[in-house]
Design a protein around this motif. Structure first.
Motif, PDB file in Angstrom:
ATOM      1  N   THR A   1       9.776   6.563 -47.554  1.00 45.46           N
ATOM      2  CA  THR A   1      10.661   6.136 -48.634  1.00 45.46           C
ATOM      3  C   THR A   1       9.972   6.094 -49.991  1.00 45.46           C
ATOM      4  O   THR A   1      10.647   5.967 -51.010  1.00 45.46           O
ATOM      5  CB  THR A   1      11.275   4.760 -48.335  1.00 45.46           C
ATOM      6  OG1 THR A   1      10.224   3.834 -48.053  1.00 45.46           O
ATOM      7  CG2 THR A   1      12.245   4.829 -47.178  1.00 45.46           C
ATOM      8  N   ALA A   2       8.658   6.212 -50.014  1.00 49.03           N
ATOM      9  CA  ALA A   2       7.968   6.273 -51.301  1.00 49.03           C
ATOM     10  C   ALA A   2       8.358   7.534 -52.064  1.00 49.03           C
ATOM     11  O   ALA A   2       8.443   7.520 -53.290  1.00 49.03           O
ATOM     12  CB  ALA A   2       6.457   6.221 -51.090  1.00 49.03           C
ATOM     13  N   CYS A   3       8.627   8.617 -51.334  1.00 48.53           N
ATOM     14  CA  CYS A   3       8.988   9.888 -51.969  1.00 48.53           C
ATOM     15  C   CYS A   3      10.437  10.308 -51.730  1.00 48.53           C
ATOM     16  O   CYS A   3      11.004  11.038 -52.530  1.00 48.53           O
ATOM     17  CB  CYS A   3       8.081  11.002 -51.456  1.00 48.53           C
ATOM     18  SG  CYS A   3       6.346  10.742 -51.817  1.00 48.53           S
ATOM     19  N   HIS A   4      11.030   9.864 -50.618  1.00 46.85           N
ATOM     20  CA  HIS A   4      12.383  10.292 -50.255  1.00 46.85           C
ATOM     21  C   HIS A   4      13.302   9.074 -50.218  1.00 46.85           C
ATOM     22  O   HIS A   4      13.022   8.102 -49.544  1.00 46.85           O
ATOM     23  CB  HIS A   4      12.382  10.962 -48.867  1.00 46.85           C
ATOM     24  CG  HIS A   4      11.491  12.155 -48.789  1.00 46.85           C
ATOM     25  ND1 HIS A   4      11.852  13.384 -49.292  1.00 46.85           N
ATOM     26  CD2 HIS A   4      10.245  12.314 -48.277  1.00 46.85           C
ATOM     27  CE1 HIS A   4      10.866  14.237 -49.081  1.00 46.85           C
ATOM     28  NE2 HIS A   4       9.877  13.612 -48.478  1.00 46.85           N
ATOM     29  N   ARG A   5      14.408   9.170 -50.907  1.00 45.64           N
ATOM     30  CA  ARG A   5      15.362   8.057 -50.922  1.00 45.64           C
ATOM     31  C   ARG A   5      16.128   7.947 -49.618  1.00 45.64           C
ATOM     32  O   ARG A   5      16.504   6.871 -49.193  1.00 45.64           O
ATOM     33  CB  ARG A   5      16.359   8.243 -52.058  1.00 45.64           C
ATOM     34  CG  ARG A   5      15.750   8.127 -53.413  1.00 45.64           C
ATOM     35  CD  ARG A   5      16.812   8.269 -54.424  1.00 45.64           C
ATOM     36  NE  ARG A   5      16.734   7.099 -55.292  1.00 45.64           N
ATOM     37  CZ  ARG A   5      17.461   6.931 -56.353  1.00 45.64           C
ATOM     38  NH1 ARG A   5      18.334   7.835 -56.682  1.00 45.64           N
ATOM     39  NH2 ARG A   5      17.318   5.862 -57.082  1.00 45.64           N
ATOM     40  N   SER A   6      16.388   9.087 -49.013  1.00 46.84           N
ATOM     41  CA  SER A   6      17.215   9.123 -47.814  1.00 46.84           C
ATOM     42  C   SER A   6      16.665  10.171 -46.853  1.00 46.84           C
ATOM     43  O   SER A   6      16.077  11.164 -47.286  1.00 46.84           O
ATOM     44  CB  SER A   6      18.643   9.486 -48.211  1.00 46.84           C
ATOM     45  OG  SER A   6      19.403   9.826 -47.087  1.00 46.84           O
ATOM     46  N   PRO A   7      16.885   9.983 -45.552  1.00 42.80           N
ATOM     47  CA  PRO A   7      16.446  10.994 -44.592  1.00 42.80           C
ATOM     48  C   PRO A   7      17.386  12.196 -44.525  1.00 42.80           C
ATOM     49  O   PRO A   7      17.064  13.202 -43.905  1.00 42.80           O
ATOM     50  CB  PRO A   7      16.431  10.237 -43.269  1.00 42.80           C
ATOM     51  CG  PRO A   7      17.436   9.161 -43.430  1.00 42.80           C
ATOM     52  CD  PRO A   7      17.368   8.773 -44.877  1.00 42.80           C
ATOM     53  N   ARG A   8      18.514  12.116 -45.168  1.00 44.04           N
ATOM     54  CA  ARG A   8      19.502  13.197 -45.102  1.00 44.04           C
ATOM     55  C   ARG A   8      18.981  14.461 -45.763  1.00 44.04           C
ATOM     56  O   ARG A   8      18.432  14.436 -46.842  1.00 44.04           O
ATOM     57  CB  ARG A   8      20.802  12.773 -45.782  1.00 44.04           C
ATOM     58  CG  ARG A   8      21.505  11.735 -44.990  1.00 44.04           C
ATOM     59  CD  ARG A   8      22.882  11.478 -45.504  1.00 44.04           C
ATOM     60  NE  ARG A   8      23.500  10.481 -44.655  1.00 44.04           N
ATOM     61  CZ  ARG A   8      24.382   9.620 -45.068  1.00 44.04           C
ATOM     62  NH1 ARG A   8      24.773   9.628 -46.316  1.00 44.04           N
ATOM     63  NH2 ARG A   8      24.894   8.750 -44.229  1.00 44.04           N
ATOM     64  N   GLY A   9      19.160  15.543 -45.059  1.00 46.54           N
ATOM     65  CA  GLY A   9      18.809  16.852 -45.582  1.00 46.54           C
ATOM     66  C   GLY A   9      17.362  17.257 -45.369  1.00 46.54           C
ATOM     67  O   GLY A   9      17.006  18.394 -45.630  1.00 46.54           O
ATOM     68  N   LEU A  10      16.513  16.364 -44.909  1.00 46.88           N
ATOM     69  CA  LEU A  10      15.105  16.711 -44.734  1.00 46.88           C
ATOM     70  C   LEU A  10      14.883  17.645 -43.556  1.00 46.88           C
ATOM     71  O   LEU A  10      13.921  18.405 -43.540  1.00 46.88           O
ATOM     72  CB  LEU A  10      14.260  15.441 -44.575  1.00 46.88           C
ATOM     73  CG  LEU A  10      14.223  14.533 -45.801  1.00 46.88           C
ATOM     74  CD1 LEU A  10      13.408  13.287 -45.514  1.00 46.88           C
ATOM     75  CD2 LEU A  10      13.663  15.267 -47.004  1.00 46.88           C
ATOM     76  N   ALA A  11      15.750  17.613 -42.565  1.00 50.25           N
ATOM     77  CA  ALA A  11      15.614  18.500 -41.403  1.00 50.25           C
ATOM     78  C   ALA A  11      16.595  19.668 -41.474  1.00 50.25           C
ATOM     79  O   ALA A  11      16.629  20.498 -40.575  1.00 50.25           O
ATOM     80  CB  ALA A  11      15.844  17.715 -40.116  1.00 50.25           C
ATOM     81  N   LYS A  12      17.355  19.744 -42.534  1.00 48.75           N
ATOM     82  CA  LYS A  12      18.389  20.766 -42.652  1.00 48.75           C
ATOM     83  C   LYS A  12      17.781  22.169 -42.653  1.00 48.75           C
ATOM     84  O   LYS A  12      16.870  22.463 -43.412  1.00 48.75           O
ATOM     85  CB  LYS A  12      19.161  20.551 -43.951  1.00 48.75           C
ATOM     86  CG  LYS A  12      20.329  21.487 -44.117  1.00 48.75           C
ATOM     87  CD  LYS A  12      21.081  21.176 -45.377  1.00 48.75           C
ATOM     88  CE  LYS A  12      22.247  22.108 -45.532  1.00 48.75           C
ATOM     89  NZ  LYS A  12      22.968  21.836 -46.772  1.00 48.75           N
ATOM     90  N   GLY A  13      18.291  23.004 -41.764  1.00 48.54           N
ATOM     91  CA  GLY A  13      17.847  24.386 -41.698  1.00 48.54           C
ATOM     92  C   GLY A  13      16.494  24.577 -41.038  1.00 48.54           C
ATOM     93  O   GLY A  13      15.913  25.641 -41.128  1.00 48.54           O
ATOM     94  N   ARG A  14      15.984  23.561 -40.389  1.00 54.16           N
ATOM     95  CA  ARG A  14      14.675  23.663 -39.737  1.00 54.16           C
ATOM     96  C   ARG A  14      14.832  23.483 -38.236  1.00 54.16           C
ATOM     97  O   ARG A  14      15.626  22.679 -37.793  1.00 54.16           O
ATOM     98  CB  ARG A  14      13.730  22.603 -40.282  1.00 54.16           C
ATOM     99  CG  ARG A  14      13.360  22.841 -41.724  1.00 54.16           C
ATOM    100  CD  ARG A  14      12.565  21.666 -42.269  1.00 54.16           C
ATOM    101  NE  ARG A  14      12.206  21.876 -43.651  1.00 54.16           N
ATOM    102  CZ  ARG A  14      12.983  21.569 -44.680  1.00 54.16           C
ATOM    103  NH1 ARG A  14      14.167  21.044 -44.467  1.00 54.16           N
ATOM    104  NH2 ARG A  14      12.579  21.789 -45.901  1.00 54.16           N
ATOM    105  N   PHE A  15      14.056  24.216 -37.481  1.00 52.19           N
ATOM    106  CA  PHE A  15      14.016  24.019 -36.040  1.00 52.19           C
ATOM    107  C   PHE A  15      13.231  22.746 -35.766  1.00 52.19           C
ATOM    108  O   PHE A  15      12.302  22.397 -36.488  1.00 52.19           O
ATOM    109  CB  PHE A  15      13.341  25.200 -35.343  1.00 52.19           C
ATOM    110  CG  PHE A  15      14.121  26.474 -35.432  1.00 52.19           C
ATOM    111  CD1 PHE A  15      15.318  26.620 -34.745  1.00 52.19           C
ATOM    112  CD2 PHE A  15      13.661  27.516 -36.206  1.00 52.19           C
ATOM    113  CE1 PHE A  15      16.034  27.792 -34.827  1.00 52.19           C
ATOM    114  CE2 PHE A  15      14.377  28.697 -36.298  1.00 52.19           C
ATOM    115  CZ  PHE A  15      15.565  28.833 -35.601  1.00 52.19           C
ATOM    116  N   LYS A  16      13.593  22.071 -34.687  1.00 52.72           N
ATOM    117  CA  LYS A  16      12.913  20.818 -34.356  1.00 52.72           C
ATOM    118  C   LYS A  16      11.421  21.043 -34.130  1.00 52.72           C
ATOM    119  O   LYS A  16      10.593  20.235 -34.548  1.00 52.72           O
ATOM    120  CB  LYS A  16      13.546  20.173 -33.126  1.00 52.72           C
ATOM    121  CG  LYS A  16      12.957  18.824 -32.814  1.00 52.72           C
ATOM    122  CD  LYS A  16      13.645  18.152 -31.668  1.00 52.72           C
ATOM    123  CE  LYS A  16      13.018  16.795 -31.395  1.00 52.72           C
ATOM    124  NZ  LYS A  16      13.667  16.113 -30.300  1.00 52.72           N
TER     125      LYS A  16
END
Length: 117
Positions: A45-60
């Motif tokens: 959370t120091a750099c990202h306000r929300s977890p939304r979109g951080l995994a978008k378009g990426r394979f697990k």
């Protein structure tokens, strides 16, 4: 006699040093056992306000490998964080767009008929 005492003291001192150096000090993993949400809240959370979109378009797998290499303290925490980020974005993928209303044109279509067809 004094040299024998000095030799004995030196050997005792070396033995103590070897004993102390030989014992492995185990580092404690402070992130072990935390949920993905807790890991994100504690470290991201120091750099990202929300977890939304951080995994978008990426394979697990690629997300896991990236987190393991750059941001986590081990494979367990990287896996928990990758699963959490994927679950947050999976909720967004499942939400369908609002269906088009009858008689309403899609914005993807050209505004007028194409000439010559």
């Amino acid at each position: 006699m004094t040299s024998l005492r000095e030799l004995g003291r030196t050997l005792v001192a070396l033995g103590i040093i070897a004993l102390l150096a030989g014992t492995a000090v185990r580092a404690q993993n402070l992130d072990q056992g935390k949920s993905g949400a807790k890991l994100f809240a504690d470290s991201c959370t120091a750099c990202h306000r929300s977890p939304r979109g951080l995994a978008k378009g990426r394979f697990k797998l690629t997300l896991y490998l990236f987190l393991k290499e750059h941001y986590s303290s081990g494979p367990d925490t990287a896996s928990a964080l990758a699963s959490y980020l994927e679950s947050v974005d999976a909720g967004q993928r499942g939400a369908a767009r609002e269906p088009a209303k009858p008689g309403r044109r899609s914005s993807v279509r050209p505004p007028a008929p194409v000439p010559g067809r």
